[in-house]
Design a protein around this motif. Structure first.
Motif, PDB file in Angstrom:
ATOM      1  N   SER A   4     -71.010  17.758  24.520  1.00 19.34           N
ATOM      2  CA  SER A   4     -71.065  17.277  25.898  1.00 19.34           C
ATOM      3  C   SER A   4     -70.435  15.890  26.038  1.00 19.34           C
ATOM      4  O   SER A   4     -69.995  15.522  27.121  1.00 19.34           O
ATOM      5  N   LYS A   5     -70.374  15.130  24.959  1.00 21.94           N
ATOM      6  CA  LYS A   5     -69.728  13.812  24.996  1.00 21.94           C
ATOM      7  C   LYS A   5     -68.279  13.874  24.527  1.00 21.94           C
ATOM      8  O   LYS A   5     -67.463  13.059  24.926  1.00 21.94           O
ATOM      9  N   THR A   6     -67.975  14.826  23.663  1.00 19.32           N
ATOM     10  CA  THR A   6     -66.631  14.915  23.095  1.00 19.32           C
ATOM     11  C   THR A   6     -65.607  15.371  24.126  1.00 19.32           C
ATOM     12  O   THR A   6     -64.519  14.799  24.225  1.00 19.32           O
ATOM     13  N   ARG A   7     -65.938  16.375  24.903  1.00 16.22           N
ATOM     14  CA  ARG A   7     -64.983  16.904  25.887  1.00 16.22           C
ATOM     15  C   ARG A   7     -64.536  15.815  26.879  1.00 16.22           C
ATOM     16  O   ARG A   7     -63.333  15.631  27.073  1.00 16.22           O
ATOM     17  N   PRO A   8     -65.457  15.060  27.493  1.00 19.83           N
ATOM     18  CA  PRO A   8     -65.001  13.990  28.389  1.00 19.83           C
ATOM     19  C   PRO A   8     -64.193  12.910  27.654  1.00 19.83           C
ATOM     20  O   PRO A   8     -63.260  12.344  28.225  1.00 19.83           O
ATOM     21  N   GLN A   9     -64.539  12.656  26.405  1.00 16.97           N
ATOM     22  CA  GLN A   9     -63.774  11.675  25.645  1.00 16.97           C
ATOM     23  C   GLN A   9     -62.344  12.168  25.411  1.00 16.97           C
ATOM     24  O   GLN A   9     -61.398  11.400  25.500  1.00 16.97           O
ATOM     25  N   VAL A  13     -58.994  10.185  26.709  1.00 20.80           N
ATOM     26  CA  VAL A  13     -57.895   9.825  25.807  1.00 20.80           C
ATOM     27  C   VAL A  13     -56.600  10.488  26.263  1.00 20.80           C
ATOM     28  O   VAL A  13     -55.540   9.844  26.308  1.00 20.80           O
ATOM     29  N   ALA A  14     -56.667  11.766  26.622  1.00 22.87           N
ATOM     30  CA  ALA A  14     -55.473  12.471  27.090  1.00 22.87           C
ATOM     31  C   ALA A  14     -54.919  11.807  28.346  1.00 22.87           C
ATOM     32  O   ALA A  14     -53.703  11.603  28.460  1.00 22.87           O
ATOM     33  N   ASP A  15     -55.788  11.449  29.266  1.00 23.18           N
ATOM     34  CA  ASP A  15     -55.354  10.792  30.497  1.00 23.18           C
ATOM     35  C   ASP A  15     -54.614   9.497  30.165  1.00 23.18           C
ATOM     36  O   ASP A  15     -53.532   9.232  30.687  1.00 23.18           O
ATOM     37  N   ASP A  34     -56.644  10.199  18.133  1.00 21.80           N
ATOM     38  CA  ASP A  34     -57.216   9.080  18.888  1.00 21.80           C
ATOM     39  C   ASP A  34     -58.708   9.274  19.142  1.00 21.80           C
ATOM     40  O   ASP A  34     -59.470   8.309  19.175  1.00 21.80           O
ATOM     41  N   VAL A  35     -59.126  10.510  19.317  1.00 20.85           N
ATOM     42  CA  VAL A  35     -60.538  10.810  19.538  1.00 20.85           C
ATOM     43  C   VAL A  35     -61.307  10.783  18.214  1.00 20.85           C
ATOM     44  O   VAL A  35     -62.509  10.545  18.196  1.00 20.85           O
ATOM     45  N   GLY A  36     -60.590  11.017  17.114  1.00 22.99           N
ATOM     46  CA  GLY A  36     -61.245  11.057  15.809  1.00 22.99           C
ATOM     47  C   GLY A  36     -61.716  12.446  15.426  1.00 22.99           C
ATOM     48  O   GLY A  36     -62.715  12.601  14.732  1.00 22.99           O
ATOM     49  N   LEU A  37     -60.981  13.444  15.881  1.00 19.40           N
ATOM     50  CA  LEU A  37     -61.321  14.834  15.587  1.00 19.40           C
ATOM     51  C   LEU A  37     -60.237  15.471  14.725  1.00 19.40           C
ATOM     52  O   LEU A  37     -59.055  15.120  14.844  1.00 19.40           O
ATOM     53  N   HIS A  45     -62.873  22.542  21.727  1.00 17.86           N
ATOM     54  CA  HIS A  45     -63.097  22.021  23.086  1.00 17.86           C
ATOM     55  C   HIS A  45     -62.014  22.457  24.073  1.00 17.86           C
ATOM     56  O   HIS A  45     -62.314  22.717  25.240  1.00 17.86           O
ATOM     57  N   PHE A  46     -60.772  22.476  23.633  1.00 19.90           N
ATOM     58  CA  PHE A  46     -59.646  22.879  24.480  1.00 19.90           C
ATOM     59  C   PHE A  46     -58.729  23.772  23.661  1.00 19.90           C
ATOM     60  O   PHE A  46     -58.332  23.413  22.556  1.00 19.90           O
ATOM     61  N   LYS A  47     -58.375  24.907  24.212  1.00 14.81           N
ATOM     62  CA  LYS A  47     -57.535  25.859  23.484  1.00 14.81           C
ATOM     63  C   LYS A  47     -56.053  25.507  23.557  1.00 14.81           C
ATOM     64  O   LYS A  47     -55.292  25.834  22.658  1.00 14.81           O
ATOM     65  N   THR A  48     -55.646  24.866  24.668  1.00 18.31           N
ATOM     66  CA  THR A  48     -54.230  24.547  24.852  1.00 18.31           C
ATOM     67  C   THR A  48     -54.077  23.151  25.459  1.00 18.31           C
ATOM     68  O   THR A  48     -55.016  22.607  26.048  1.00 18.31           O
TER      69      THR A  48
END
Length: 174
Positions: A4-9, A13-15, A34-37, A45-48
């Motif tokens: 729940s915190k990773t997706r908004p992060q 970062v993408a923005d 940049d997110v550390g993943l 979290h995101f497929k594309t």
């Protein structure tokens, strides 16, 4: 970190990266790093990359509406509310000088690429246009409110383009 915190992060970062180095030049690996993943965790979290872009656009729309709603609540007159809009150029002048207007830059890039999301980015400008039009209606200019709103948007984009081109802080303050 929880999902729940990773997706908004990731969206944050993408923005930022889409503003700083454009969407096309930003890779999923850039965002994940940049997110550390790891890339594997990232794809949980995101497929594309397009999913991320859509999330960035939607977040910008929500943020823009919240900002314009706060101008409605905080400023008494339509003139004061429109000054709040203009102050965003001043407040964000350093970022604008470095990377251009985040809305205009993304709209231009996606249009140039004929990207499927190009019409979605135009919705960002529509939020500003519609809000400005309401201010002109409140000023008694209902006959030409949309033309006036578009005029203000065009001028703000011109200011952003010139500030970026000339790296001139004064352009955004005028």
């Amino acid at each position: 970190m929880s999902a729940s915190k990773t997706r908004p992060q990731i969206v944050d970062v993408a923005d930022r990266l889409f503003c700083e180095q454009e969407h096309e030049a930003t890779s999923v690996a850039d965002i994940a790093k940049d997110v550390g993943l790891s890339r594997g965790n990232f794809y949980h979290h995101f497929k594309t990359k397009d999913e991320i872009l859509n999330a960035v656009i939607e977040r910008r729309i929500v943020t823009t509406r919240a900002m314009s709603d706060s101008w409605e609540q905080d400023a008494g007159s339509p003139e004061d509310r429109m000054c709040s809009f203009a102050r965003t150029l001043i407040v964000n002048r350093t970022k604008i000088m470095a990377h251009g207007c985040p809305v205009g830059t993304l709209c231009n890039e996606l249009a140039r690429l004929d990207h499927a999301a190009k019409d979605d980015t135009a919705r960002l400008f529509a939020v500003f246009r519609d809000w400005l039009a309401r201010q002109f209606i409140a000023l008694g200019r209902e006959a030409d409110e949309e033309a006036l709103a578009l005029h203000i948007l065009m001028r703000s984009q011109g200011v952003a383009a010139l500030a970026t081109a000339f790296r001139d802080e004064v352009s955004t303050a005028e």
